[in-house]
Scaffold this motif. Structure first.
Motif, PDB file in Angstrom:
ATOM      1  N   ASP A 167       0.824  -1.212   0.000  1.00  0.00           N
ATOM      2  CA  ASP A 167       0.000   0.000   0.000  1.00  0.00           C
ATOM      3  C   ASP A 167       0.857   1.260   0.000  1.00  0.00           C
ATOM      4  N   LEU A 168       2.045   1.175   0.601  1.00  0.00           N
ATOM      5  CA  LEU A 168       2.915   2.347   0.691  1.00  0.00           C
ATOM      6  C   LEU A 168       3.694   2.609  -0.591  1.00  0.00           C
ATOM      7  N   GLN A 169       3.841   1.590  -1.428  1.00  0.00           N
ATOM      8  CA  GLN A 169       4.608   1.771  -2.651  1.00  0.00           C
ATOM      9  C   GLN A 169       3.967   2.839  -3.538  1.00  0.00           C
ATOM     10  N   HIS A 170       4.813   3.686  -4.125  1.00  0.00           N
ATOM     11  CA  HIS A 170       4.401   4.694  -5.106  1.00  0.00           C
ATOM     12  C   HIS A 170       3.549   5.811  -4.501  1.00  0.00           C
ATOM     13  N   GLN A 171       3.543   5.928  -3.174  1.00  0.00           N
ATOM     14  CA  GLN A 171       2.880   7.062  -2.536  1.00  0.00           C
ATOM     15  C   GLN A 171       3.866   8.227  -2.418  1.00  0.00           C
ATOM     16  N   ASP A 172       3.340   9.450  -2.407  1.00  0.00           N
ATOM     17  CA  ASP A 172       4.185  10.632  -2.218  1.00  0.00           C
ATOM     18  C   ASP A 172       4.283  11.034  -0.749  1.00  0.00           C
ATOM     19  N   LEU A 173       3.236  10.761   0.019  1.00  0.00           N
ATOM     20  CA  LEU A 173       3.215  11.030   1.456  1.00  0.00           C
ATOM     21  C   LEU A 173       2.358   9.963   2.122  1.00  0.00           C
ATOM     22  N   VAL A 174       2.743   9.595   3.340  1.00  0.00           N
ATOM     23  CA  VAL A 174       1.986   8.597   4.100  1.00  0.00           C
ATOM     24  C   VAL A 174       1.784   9.119   5.517  1.00  0.00           C
ATOM     25  N   LEU A 175       0.571   8.932   6.035  1.00  0.00           N
ATOM     26  CA  LEU A 175       0.276   9.284   7.422  1.00  0.00           C
ATOM     27  C   LEU A 175      -0.353   8.085   8.115  1.00  0.00           C
ATOM     28  N   VAL A 190      10.856  -2.351   4.868  1.00  0.00           N
ATOM     29  CA  VAL A 190      10.409  -3.292   3.843  1.00  0.00           C
ATOM     30  C   VAL A 190      10.158  -2.552   2.529  1.00  0.00           C
ATOM     31  N   VAL A 191       9.486  -1.394   2.606  1.00  0.00           N
ATOM     32  CA  VAL A 191       9.224  -0.605   1.404  1.00  0.00           C
ATOM     33  C   VAL A 191      10.536  -0.153   0.769  1.00  0.00           C
ATOM     34  N   GLN A 192      11.458   0.283   1.601  1.00  0.00           N
ATOM     35  CA  GLN A 192      12.766   0.721   1.110  1.00  0.00           C
ATOM     36  C   GLN A 192      13.468  -0.405   0.363  1.00  0.00           C
ATOM     37  N   ASP A 193      13.398  -1.607   0.896  1.00  0.00           N
ATOM     38  CA  ASP A 193      14.027  -2.752   0.242  1.00  0.00           C
ATOM     39  C   ASP A 193      13.329  -3.103  -1.072  1.00  0.00           C
ATOM     40  N   LEU A 194      12.012  -2.849  -1.149  1.00  0.00           N
ATOM     41  CA  LEU A 194      11.252  -3.194  -2.345  1.00  0.00           C
ATOM     42  C   LEU A 194      11.496  -2.226  -3.496  1.00  0.00           C
ATOM     43  N   GLN A 195      11.552  -0.924  -3.191  1.00  0.00           N
ATOM     44  CA  GLN A 195      11.601   0.054  -4.279  1.00  0.00           C
ATOM     45  C   GLN A 195      12.764   1.033  -4.177  1.00  0.00           C
ATOM     46  N   GLY A 196      13.689   0.794  -3.271  1.00  0.00           N
ATOM     47  CA  GLY A 196      14.878   1.633  -3.191  1.00  0.00           C
ATOM     48  C   GLY A 196      14.772   2.773  -2.210  1.00  0.00           C
ATOM     49  N   GLU A 197      13.580   3.310  -2.006  1.00  0.00           N
ATOM     50  CA  GLU A 197      13.360   4.347  -1.011  1.00  0.00           C
ATOM     51  C   GLU A 197      11.917   4.290  -0.542  1.00  0.00           C
ATOM     52  N   ALA A 198      11.693   4.767   0.675  1.00  0.00           N
ATOM     53  CA  ALA A 198      10.346   4.802   1.236  1.00  0.00           C
ATOM     54  C   ALA A 198       9.805   6.219   1.122  1.00  0.00           C
ATOM     55  N   PRO A 199       8.494   6.382   0.967  1.00  0.00           N
ATOM     56  CA  PRO A 199       7.927   7.731   0.898  1.00  0.00           C
ATOM     57  C   PRO A 199       8.041   8.428   2.247  1.00  0.00           C
ATOM     58  N   PRO A 200       8.055   9.765   2.269  1.00  0.00           N
ATOM     59  CA  PRO A 200       8.007  10.478   3.548  1.00  0.00           C
ATOM     60  C   PRO A 200       6.780  10.025   4.339  1.00  0.00           C
TER      61      PRO A 200
END
Length: 208
Positions: free
Chosen positions: A92-100, A138-148
């Motif tokens: 769910d976090l992949q390809h998001q620009d911001l997460v809360l 986990v997100v960082q490992d999947l796509q290289g970086e995690a969203p803010p």
């Protein structure tokens, strides 16, 4: 530190999901609109355990506002609830620009705390629950970086099974909704970072 409630809720089910977008681009042949910033708001907690329902309740209130077209039309917003964070939420976090993330908090000063979440360099897992930092790793490992990503921890007081929200938590929820609406009107990680440094800074102190 804005730590969530520490217990695990014994369920493996995924929660509800609603994606809300502002008005879409016009008919074919017209100039397409630029891509809208993607924001994920994920509230988690057990709705049947008193003030642990604060996270899902805030998302429910935002769903009502979305249905009334009172959320910013300039954003692509996904609203999601669950009993707790799970490793599957990394998708769910992949390809998001911001997460809360929104959760109940056991000890913060009222009405809430607000802070930036960083990927945990030493992630930890359990059967039903992962920490916000572990999920970002986990997100960082999947796509290289995690969203803010940020955590809003709303102060709660009672967590017994079958209890409703306490009156104090209900009042803090109203303050938290105002804060989230203010954040949605300024979806900028720089502004959110400045605000996170002050935790429960008054709304009038939101950077312009």
């Amino acid at each position: 530190m804005c730590n969530p409630c520490p217990w695990e809720n014994a369920t493996g089910s995924r929660g509800s999901r609603q994606r809300w977008q502002g008005p879409r681009a016009g008919p074919a042949g017209t100039v397409s609109e630029p891509r809208k910033p993607r924001l994920l708001l994920l509230g988690y907690g057990n709705p049947g355990r008193g003030d642990d329902a604060l996270g899902p309740e805030l998302i429910s209130r935002l769903e009502q506002l979305a249905a009334e077209k009172q959320l910013p039309a300039s954003l692509d917003i996904t609203l999601l609830t669950d009993f707790q964070l799970q490793v599957e939420h990394a998708l769910d976090l992949q390809h998001q620009d911001l997460v809360l993330f929104v959760d109940a908090h056991l000890t913060t000063s009222p009405p809430f705390c607000f802070e930036r979440v960083r990927p945990d360099p030493v992630p930890s897992f359990s059967t039903h629950w992962v920490s916000p930092g572990t999920l970002l790793k986990v997100v960082q490992d999947l796509q290289g970086e995690a969203p803010p990503t940020y955590l809003l921890g709303i102060r709660g007081y009672q967590y017994e099974l079958g209890e409703p929200l306490s009156a104090e938590a209900q009042a803090h929820l109203e303050d938290a909704i105002k804060r989230v609406l203010a954040l949605l009107n300024q979806p900028d990680p720089g502004i959110w970072d400045a605000l996170s440094a002050t935790h429960s800074q008054p709304l009038e102190g939101l950077p312009a």
